[in-house]
Design a protein around this motif. Structure first.
Motif, PDB file in Angstrom:
ATOM      1  N   GLY A 167       8.463  -9.810   0.955  1.00  0.00           N
ATOM      2  CA  GLY A 167       8.379  -8.586   0.149  1.00  0.00           C
ATOM      3  C   GLY A 167       9.717  -8.049  -0.317  1.00  0.00           C
ATOM      4  N   ASP A 168      10.835  -8.598   0.236  1.00  0.00           N
ATOM      5  CA  ASP A 168      12.158  -8.127  -0.183  1.00  0.00           C
ATOM      6  C   ASP A 168      12.505  -8.606  -1.582  1.00  0.00           C
ATOM      7  N   ILE A 169      13.426  -7.882  -2.210  1.00  0.00           N
ATOM      8  CA  ILE A 169      13.967  -8.328  -3.490  1.00  0.00           C
ATOM      9  C   ILE A 169      15.481  -8.475  -3.349  1.00  0.00           C
ATOM     10  N   VAL A 190      21.105  -6.552  -1.948  1.00  0.00           N
ATOM     11  CA  VAL A 190      21.897  -5.430  -2.461  1.00  0.00           C
ATOM     12  C   VAL A 190      20.989  -4.219  -2.700  1.00  0.00           C
ATOM     13  N   ARG A 191      21.428  -3.048  -2.180  1.00  0.00           N
ATOM     14  CA  ARG A 191      20.642  -1.819  -2.315  1.00  0.00           C
ATOM     15  C   ARG A 191      21.545  -0.649  -2.681  1.00  0.00           C
ATOM     16  N   ASP A 192      20.871   0.440  -3.065  1.00  0.00           N
ATOM     17  CA  ASP A 192      21.567   1.656  -3.487  1.00  0.00           C
ATOM     18  C   ASP A 192      21.430   2.697  -2.369  1.00  0.00           C
ATOM     19  N   PRO A 246       0.812  -1.231   0.000  1.00  0.00           N
ATOM     20  CA  PRO A 246       0.000   0.000   0.000  1.00  0.00           C
ATOM     21  C   PRO A 246       0.842   1.278   0.000  1.00  0.00           C
ATOM     22  N   TYR A 247       1.967   1.273   0.704  1.00  0.00           N
ATOM     23  CA  TYR A 247       2.830   2.464   0.703  1.00  0.00           C
ATOM     24  C   TYR A 247       3.267   2.784  -0.733  1.00  0.00           C
ATOM     25  N   GLY A 248       3.783   1.761  -1.425  1.00  0.00           N
ATOM     26  CA  GLY A 248       4.231   1.970  -2.813  1.00  0.00           C
ATOM     27  C   GLY A 248       3.081   2.392  -3.718  1.00  0.00           C
TER      28      GLY A 248
END
Ligand code: NAD
Ligand code: WQD
Length: 347
Positions: free
Chosen positions: A302-304, A237-239, A154-156
């Motif tokens: 929900g993570d990628i 991995v994230r930015d 819902p946030y997205g």
């Protein structure tokens, strides 16, 4: 100098952006309900800028009368609002799945209220805080702005909806809207003074505040959500991007909107490369010379695996690039924590 209304200016990204704008001579009017922040952050922003060109008021963006009074009083003072930077909103993915109505109300209904009053007062320039979370599950990195918009919570959904409303506005008469939707990846770090920073209420969800609390001894260990992802070391991995680099991008976005004809700018804001959870833990522990114990745990729903931005368009359109390293992000976060062990509630 231009007068800017900053909604949600007491929050993490808002307070840092206010400092950057004040240093550049902008006149700021800040509104915040303080639902997820403290007035202390604005008192410090005020002190750090010698109390110049800054005023703030407590209020909710869903309150039309309140918003109307902000715009009409500014005109009566002879200093009308030239543009809005709209940070105010709720931002927790997990909370949004528990109280979706509140998220739609604050993030979407609140934004509609703001845009309506802006239209009434012919203030057509806005920078909106969007999020990389609107891209949903994508396995194509780096992520470009024209990637599929497919939020999975819902946030997205609420952020994608506000972007759609702004896109519709940009196509509507009098065709004067100057809009920037800035899609942040993972904002972290703090002001190098150690006076303002991120102050999550309760147990943090995000990696950086979590690591900081473990290093500070408030939590025993970091749970690393998954070590079986298809990444360099199996962790996500994230930015990560320094909040002051983000702040500078907001200033550049405003300048771009003021200088150019009416337009809709949609831009990614990140560092343009990905780092794993283990790389972050190790860097934090090395540069700050502190222990960060961790254990591997199950993947978080929900993570990628991997998310990082293509920032070529931001660089080109904003004449901006991120200047601060991951070491700077870790050092500045830790300095903030050492100076303020319990955030703005510290003495
Ligand atoms: P934050 O919670 O620190 O700041 C948001 C501010 O808005 C807070 O001060 C809060 O009190 C205020 N607010 C909330 N509801 C309000 C309302 N109804 N009326 C008035 N004020 C209200 O969050 P942040 O990290 O500074 O994020 C700023 C914006 O950027 C948010 O819109 C968020 O969704 C977006 N964003 C944040 C991140 C992130 O990881 N921090 C990433 C992408 C996008
Ligand atoms: C980063 C990495 C976790 C905590 C979120 C929102 C996004 C945006 C930014 C608002 C992931 C891992 C985390 C922990 C861990 N916010 N992790 N242990 O999920 O990329 O993005 O914040 O718009 O919308 O979804 O950030 O900091 O939660 O996680 O291992 O205790 O750290 O699995 O790989 P995320 P994060």
């Amino acid at each position: 100098m231009n007068r800017i209304l900053v909604t949600g200016g007491a929050g993490f990204i808002g307070s840092h952006t206010c400092i950057t704008l004040l240093e550049s001579g902008y006149d700021l009017l800040i509104i915040d309900s303080f639902i997820n922040s403290s007035e202390v952050s604005l008192k410090r922003v005020k002190e750090m800028s010698d109390n110049k060109n800054i005023n703030y008021l407590k209020g909710d963006i869903r309150n039309l009368e309140f918003l109307d009074s902000i715009f009409s009083n500014a005109i009566q003072e002879g200093k009308p609002i030239d543009a809005v930077i709209h940070f105010a909103g709720l931002k927790s993915v997990s909370e949004s799945t528990k109280i979706p109505l509140t998220y739609w109300d604050v993030n979407v209904v609140g934004s509609i209220a703001l845009f309506s009053i802006m239209r009434k007062y012919k203030c057509y320039t806005i920078v909106f805080s969007s999020s990389a979370t609107i891209y949903g599950n994508t396995d194509k990195v780096p992520i470009k702005e024209d990637s599929l918009i497919s939020p999975i919570n819902p946030y997205g959904e609420s952020k994608a909806t506000v972007e759609k409303i702004l896109s519709d506005l940009s196509l509507s008469a009098p065709f004067d809207w100057r809009i920037a939707c800035l899609r942040y990846f993972n904002p972290v770090g703090a002001h190098p003074s150690g006076r303002i920073g991120e102050d999550p209420l309760g147990i943090p969800n995000n990696l950086f505040p979590y690591i900081t609390n473990v290093a500070g001894g408030q939590i025993k260990q970091v749970e690393v959500f998954g070590n079986d992802w298809p990444t360099q070391d199996g962790t996500g991995v994230r930015d990560y991007v320094h909040v002051l680099d983000l702040a500078e991008a907001h200033k550049s976005a405003l300048e771009c909107l003021f200088a150019e004809p009416a337009q809709l700018l949609i831009l990614n804001l990140g560092n343009g490369f990905g780092l794993s959870v283990l790389e972050i833990i190790n860097t934090f522990s090395r540069v700050n010379n502190c222990e960060v114990p961790y254990v591997f745990a199950a993947r978080r729903p929900g993570d990628i695996a991997i998310s990082y931005a293509d920032i070529a368009l931001s660089k080109a359109r904003l004449n901006w690039y991120p200047k601060r390293s991951i070491e700077d992000m870790c050092r500045d976060t830790w300095r903030w924590k050492l100076n303020n062990p319990i955030g703005y509630r510290s003495k």
